[in-house]
Design an enzyme around this catalytic site. Structure first.
Site, PDB file in Angstrom:
ATOM      1  N   GLY A  29      -0.896   2.628   0.491  1.00 20.83           N
ATOM      2  CA  GLY A  29      -1.663   1.798  -0.435  1.00 20.83           C
ATOM      3  C   GLY A  29      -1.885   0.409   0.110  1.00 20.83           C
ATOM      4  N   ASN A  30      -2.367  -0.470  -0.742  1.00 22.36           N
ATOM      5  CA  ASN A  30      -2.581  -1.851  -0.330  1.00 22.36           C
ATOM      6  C   ASN A  30      -2.288  -2.793  -1.491  1.00 22.36           C
ATOM      7  OD1 ASN A  30      -5.192  -2.487  -1.804  1.00 22.36           O
ATOM      8  ND2 ASN A  30      -5.788  -0.655  -0.655  1.00 22.36           N
ATOM      9  N   ARG A  31      -2.416  -4.087  -1.259  1.00 20.56           N
ATOM     10  CA  ARG A  31      -1.939  -5.088  -2.217  1.00 20.56           C
ATOM     11  C   ARG A  31      -2.984  -5.539  -3.230  1.00 20.56           C
ATOM     12  NH1 ARG A  31       0.889  -9.706   1.181  1.00 20.56           N
ATOM     13  NH2 ARG A  31       1.259 -10.438  -0.936  1.00 20.56           N
ATOM     14  N   SER A  32      -4.110  -4.868  -3.301  1.00 23.20           N
ATOM     15  CA  SER A  32      -5.140  -5.303  -4.253  1.00 23.20           C
ATOM     16  C   SER A  32      -4.688  -5.071  -5.695  1.00 23.20           C
ATOM     17  CB  SER A  32      -6.434  -4.537  -3.995  1.00 23.20           C
ATOM     18  OG  SER A  32      -7.385  -4.897  -4.972  1.00 23.20           O
ATOM     19  N   ALA A  60     -10.429  -2.564  -2.652  1.00 21.37           N
ATOM     20  CA  ALA A  60      -9.870  -2.436  -1.308  1.00 21.37           C
ATOM     21  C   ALA A  60      -9.736  -0.942  -1.021  1.00 21.37           C
ATOM     22  CB  ALA A  60      -8.516  -3.128  -1.237  1.00 21.37           C
TER      23      ALA A  60
END
Ligand code: CTP
Ligand code: CA
Length: 236
Positions: free
Chosen positions: A33-36, A108
């Site tokens: 995943g990512n930090r958005s 993102a």
């Protein structure tokens, strides 16, 4: 912003906004995943509703409350996001109507996904080293939207850049083929999960609109101002 003074300048329009960050499953319990957080996309959805638009928000893994008055479609992975965004933009499926007037990709989207989804949880075993996770490229949704857009549809991308932010942004705008690219500078704690943002909005027509550090709502209003300026007039 000019749009605020003009009031409901998105009335009669359908806009599609993506928000959040995609998750690419590894096994039933794990993902890449990512930090958005989804904040910027949700701000875009809320401000578009306030300006009179019919809004479809395609949201990936955000914990934020649904914006009142928007249709919210929840997705997990990039492939799910691609399907939901294309369907919403084309006005098919559960989204009645014709082509959207504008689409803003604030999400993102993960560039890569694990090649082989493991249907069973990956287990560790004594004395056994883990296998590397092989990755495949995800489809570029923004580039696909820009390549397929009908005349008059405004396509907007976002880019988080480090280093030479403007040069990277110009390159990316050309590569993606979109009408507008909102470029913000990221660092350890400059943007993610914060209510503030600072950006330059680059236009395919060569324009650059600087947006000083402020609420993500304020940046959203500027984006809609620039979109409205590029929309074709509604038929009478
Ligand atoms: N985007 C997309 N599909 C992808 C990757 C990105 O639609 N598979 C969109 C994002 O939603 C964003 C824009 O493209 O609006 C730019 O994303 P970014 O990650 O900055 O661009 P990339 O082309 O992936 O370049 P980079 O190598 O810098 O990550
Ligand atoms: Ca990327």
């Amino acid at each position: 912003a000019a749009g605020r003074a003009e009031g409901r300048d998105l009335a009669g329009r359908h806009v599609v906004v993506s928000a959040g960050g995609t998750r690419e499953p590894i096994d039933p319990v794990r993902f890449i995943g990512n930090r958005s957080s989804g904040m910027q996309g949700y701000a875009l959805a809320r401000t578009a509703v306030a300006r009179g638009a019919r809004v479809t928000l395609v949201s990936a893994n955000s914990a934020l409350p649904d914006p009142a008055g928007a249709r919210v479609v929840r997705v997990g992975s990039a492939e799910e996001m691609r399907k939901a965004v294309l369907e919403a933009v084309q006005g098919g499926g559960p989204h009645p109507g014709g082509e959207a007037d504008a689409v803003v990709m604030a999400a993102a989207v993960a560039d890569f996904r694990p090649v082989g989804y493991q249907g069973s949880k990956i287990k560790k075993a004594a004395g056994v080293e883990p296998e590397p996770i092989a990755l495949a490229k995800n489809p570029d949704i923004l580039a696909e939207l820009a390549a397929r857009r009908p005349a008059g549809q405004v396509v907007v991308g976002f880019a988080a850049e480090t280093d030479d932010v403007l040069a990277n942004g110009r390159d990316k705008l050309a590569r993606k083929g979109c009408d507008l690219l909102v470029v913000n500078q990221v660092g350890e704690d400059l943007t993610f999960g914060l209510p503030d943002n600072e950006a330059v909005v680059l236009g395919a027509d060569g324009t650059a609109t600087e947006v000083p550090r402020g609420a993500k709502e304020a940046l959203a209003e500027v984006v809609w101002d620039l979109v409205v300026a590029r929309l074709e007039p509604l038929p009478l």
